[in-house]
Write a protein that holds these residues in place. Structure first.
Motif, PDB file in Angstrom:
ATOM      1  N   HIS A  84      10.170  56.844  30.311  1.00  0.00           N
ATOM      2  CA  HIS A  84      10.992  56.025  29.409  1.00  0.00           C
ATOM      3  C   HIS A  84      12.474  56.120  29.783  1.00  0.00           C
ATOM      4  O   HIS A  84      13.201  55.130  29.700  1.00  0.00           O
ATOM      5  N   LEU A  85      12.905  57.304  30.198  1.00  0.00           N
ATOM      6  CA  LEU A  85      14.294  57.447  30.626  1.00  0.00           C
ATOM      7  C   LEU A  85      14.545  56.619  31.879  1.00  0.00           C
ATOM      8  O   LEU A  85      15.527  55.881  31.959  1.00  0.00           O
ATOM      9  N   LYS A  86      13.640  56.716  32.839  1.00  0.00           N
ATOM     10  CA  LYS A  86      13.808  55.945  34.075  1.00  0.00           C
ATOM     11  C   LYS A  86      13.814  54.451  33.788  1.00  0.00           C
ATOM     12  O   LYS A  86      14.651  53.715  34.315  1.00  0.00           O
ATOM     13  N   SER A  87      12.906  53.988  32.940  1.00  0.00           N
ATOM     14  CA  SER A  87      12.879  52.550  32.640  1.00  0.00           C
ATOM     15  C   SER A  87      14.149  52.126  31.908  1.00  0.00           C
ATOM     16  O   SER A  87      14.637  51.011  32.102  1.00  0.00           O
ATOM     17  N   SER A  88      14.722  53.017  31.098  1.00  0.00           N
ATOM     18  CA  SER A  88      15.982  52.719  30.417  1.00  0.00           C
ATOM     19  C   SER A  88      17.122  52.610  31.427  1.00  0.00           C
ATOM     20  O   SER A  88      17.947  51.693  31.352  1.00  0.00           O
ATOM     21  N   LEU A  89      17.156  53.532  32.378  1.00  0.00           N
ATOM     22  CA  LEU A  89      18.177  53.479  33.430  1.00  0.00           C
ATOM     23  C   LEU A  89      18.036  52.198  34.247  1.00  0.00           C
ATOM     24  O   LEU A  89      19.029  51.528  34.544  1.00  0.00           O
ATOM     25  N   ASP A  90      16.795  51.844  34.584  1.00  0.00           N
ATOM     26  CA  ASP A  90      16.547  50.609  35.339  1.00  0.00           C
ATOM     27  C   ASP A  90      16.972  49.381  34.547  1.00  0.00           C
ATOM     28  O   ASP A  90      17.604  48.470  35.077  1.00  0.00           O
ATOM     29  N   GLU A  91      16.623  49.378  33.266  1.00  0.00           N
ATOM     30  CA  GLU A  91      16.953  48.234  32.405  1.00  0.00           C
ATOM     31  C   GLU A  91      18.465  48.046  32.280  1.00  0.00           C
ATOM     32  O   GLU A  91      18.949  46.918  32.142  1.00  0.00           O
ATOM     33  N   LEU A  92      19.201  49.152  32.339  1.00  0.00           N
ATOM     34  CA  LEU A  92      20.663  49.088  32.240  1.00  0.00           C
ATOM     35  C   LEU A  92      21.324  48.925  33.612  1.00  0.00           C
ATOM     36  O   LEU A  92      22.542  49.013  33.731  1.00  0.00           O
TER      37      LEU A  92
ATOM     38  N   ALA B  46      28.352  53.587  28.389  1.00  0.00           N
ATOM     39  CA  ALA B  46      27.094  53.513  29.137  1.00  0.00           C
ATOM     40  C   ALA B  46      26.115  54.586  28.668  1.00  0.00           C
ATOM     41  O   ALA B  46      24.916  54.321  28.517  1.00  0.00           O
ATOM     42  N   VAL B  47      26.616  55.795  28.426  1.00  0.00           N
ATOM     43  CA  VAL B  47      25.746  56.876  27.956  1.00  0.00           C
ATOM     44  C   VAL B  47      25.204  56.544  26.572  1.00  0.00           C
ATOM     45  O   VAL B  47      24.012  56.755  26.294  1.00  0.00           O
ATOM     46  N   GLU B  48      26.028  56.002  25.699  1.00  0.00           N
ATOM     47  CA  GLU B  48      25.566  55.616  24.364  1.00  0.00           C
ATOM     48  C   GLU B  48      24.467  54.556  24.457  1.00  0.00           C
ATOM     49  O   GLU B  48      23.440  54.661  23.769  1.00  0.00           O
ATOM     50  N   SER B  49      24.665  53.562  25.290  1.00  0.00           N
ATOM     51  CA  SER B  49      23.645  52.523  25.472  1.00  0.00           C
ATOM     52  C   SER B  49      22.354  53.111  26.009  1.00  0.00           C
ATOM     53  O   SER B  49      21.262  52.778  25.547  1.00  0.00           O
ATOM     54  N   LEU B  50      22.486  53.996  26.986  1.00  0.00           N
ATOM     55  CA  LEU B  50      21.315  54.631  27.584  1.00  0.00           C
ATOM     56  C   LEU B  50      20.536  55.431  26.546  1.00  0.00           C
ATOM     57  O   LEU B  50      19.318  55.276  26.407  1.00  0.00           O
ATOM     58  N   VAL B  51      21.225  56.282  25.814  1.00  0.00           N
ATOM     59  CA  VAL B  51      20.549  57.152  24.841  1.00  0.00           C
ATOM     60  C   VAL B  51      19.891  56.329  23.740  1.00  0.00           C
ATOM     61  O   VAL B  51      18.747  56.596  23.354  1.00  0.00           O
TER      62      VAL B  51
ATOM     63  N   TYR C 142      15.857  56.366  23.199  1.00  0.00           N
ATOM     64  CA  TYR C 142      15.224  56.817  21.955  1.00  0.00           C
ATOM     65  C   TYR C 142      14.450  55.705  21.262  1.00  0.00           C
ATOM     66  O   TYR C 142      13.447  55.969  20.603  1.00  0.00           O
ATOM     67  N   ALA C 143      14.887  54.482  21.419  1.00  0.00           N
ATOM     68  CA  ALA C 143      14.099  53.362  20.872  1.00  0.00           C
ATOM     69  C   ALA C 143      12.735  53.326  21.556  1.00  0.00           C
ATOM     70  O   ALA C 143      11.707  53.088  20.908  1.00  0.00           O
ATOM     71  N   LYS C 144      12.715  53.584  22.845  1.00  0.00           N
ATOM     72  CA  LYS C 144      11.458  53.559  23.598  1.00  0.00           C
ATOM     73  C   LYS C 144      10.549  54.732  23.229  1.00  0.00           C
ATOM     74  O   LYS C 144       9.358  54.545  22.998  1.00  0.00           O
TER      75      LYS C 144
ATOM     76  N   GLU D   7      20.467  55.153  43.386  1.00  0.00           N
ATOM     77  CA  GLU D   7      21.004  56.430  43.862  1.00  0.00           C
ATOM     78  C   GLU D   7      21.342  57.351  42.688  1.00  0.00           C
ATOM     79  O   GLU D   7      21.013  58.544  42.692  1.00  0.00           O
ATOM     80  N   TYR D   8      21.969  56.807  41.657  1.00  0.00           N
ATOM     81  CA  TYR D   8      22.347  57.592  40.486  1.00  0.00           C
ATOM     82  C   TYR D   8      21.117  57.919  39.636  1.00  0.00           C
ATOM     83  O   TYR D   8      20.992  59.024  39.105  1.00  0.00           O
ATOM     84  N   THR D   9      20.222  56.949  39.525  1.00  0.00           N
ATOM     85  CA  THR D   9      18.989  57.178  38.773  1.00  0.00           C
ATOM     86  C   THR D   9      18.206  58.331  39.386  1.00  0.00           C
ATOM     87  O   THR D   9      17.691  59.195  38.664  1.00  0.00           O
ATOM     88  N   ASN D  10      18.119  58.367  40.708  1.00  0.00           N
ATOM     89  CA  ASN D  10      17.386  59.443  41.377  1.00  0.00           C
ATOM     90  C   ASN D  10      18.002  60.807  41.092  1.00  0.00           C
ATOM     91  O   ASN D  10      17.289  61.784  40.859  1.00  0.00           O
TER      92      ASN D  10
END
Length: 121
Positions: free
Chosen positions: A88-96, A14-19, A23-25, A101-104
């Motif tokens: 961009h990080l938040k949108s990545s978390l949302d997209e995944l 999950a962390v690899e997908s997120l990062v 970074y693509a964004k 609660e964890y995103t916050n």
């Protein structure tokens, strides 16, 4: 919440997908790409996977790490660009589909780093 965020969001995959998504964004964002012109993105992504894993309570690594302040001090980062990166990080978390609660919690951790990374408010 007894488990670490690292476990709760899905550990290393999950962390690899997120990062990678994050970074693509940010490298595709014309207003942020200037910060990455002379950067080995693959190496940066590898470091960020380790860093974010540690921040979320995952495994730690015993090799020396560049301090955040030192790594960012010559980049002249302003609050507006920091906000864009955070968005961009938040949108990545949302997209995944990371739970809100964890995103916050993650976004609060990101906000706590602002004073270290922003050098040109």
């Amino acid at each position: 919440m007894s488990d670490s965020l690292y476990k709760l969001i899905g550990e290393k995959p999950a962390v690899e997908s997120l990062v990678k998504l994050f970074y693509a964004k940010i490298t595709a964002d014309d207003s942020l790409s200037k910060y990455f012109e002379k950067v080995d993105i693959k190496k940066l992504i590898d470091h960020q996977i380790i860093f974010i894993s540690e921040v979320l309570g995952g495994p730690t690594v015993s090799w020396p790490k560049i301090e955040l302040k030192k790594a960012h001090e010559n980049l002249n980062i302003n609050n507006a660009d920091y906000d864009k990166v955070a968005d961009h990080l938040k949108s990545s978390l949302d997209e995944l589909n990371v739970k809100e609660e964890y995103t916050n919690i993650i976004m609060n951790k990101v906000e706590s780093l602002r004073s270290i990374i922003v050098t040109n408010p």
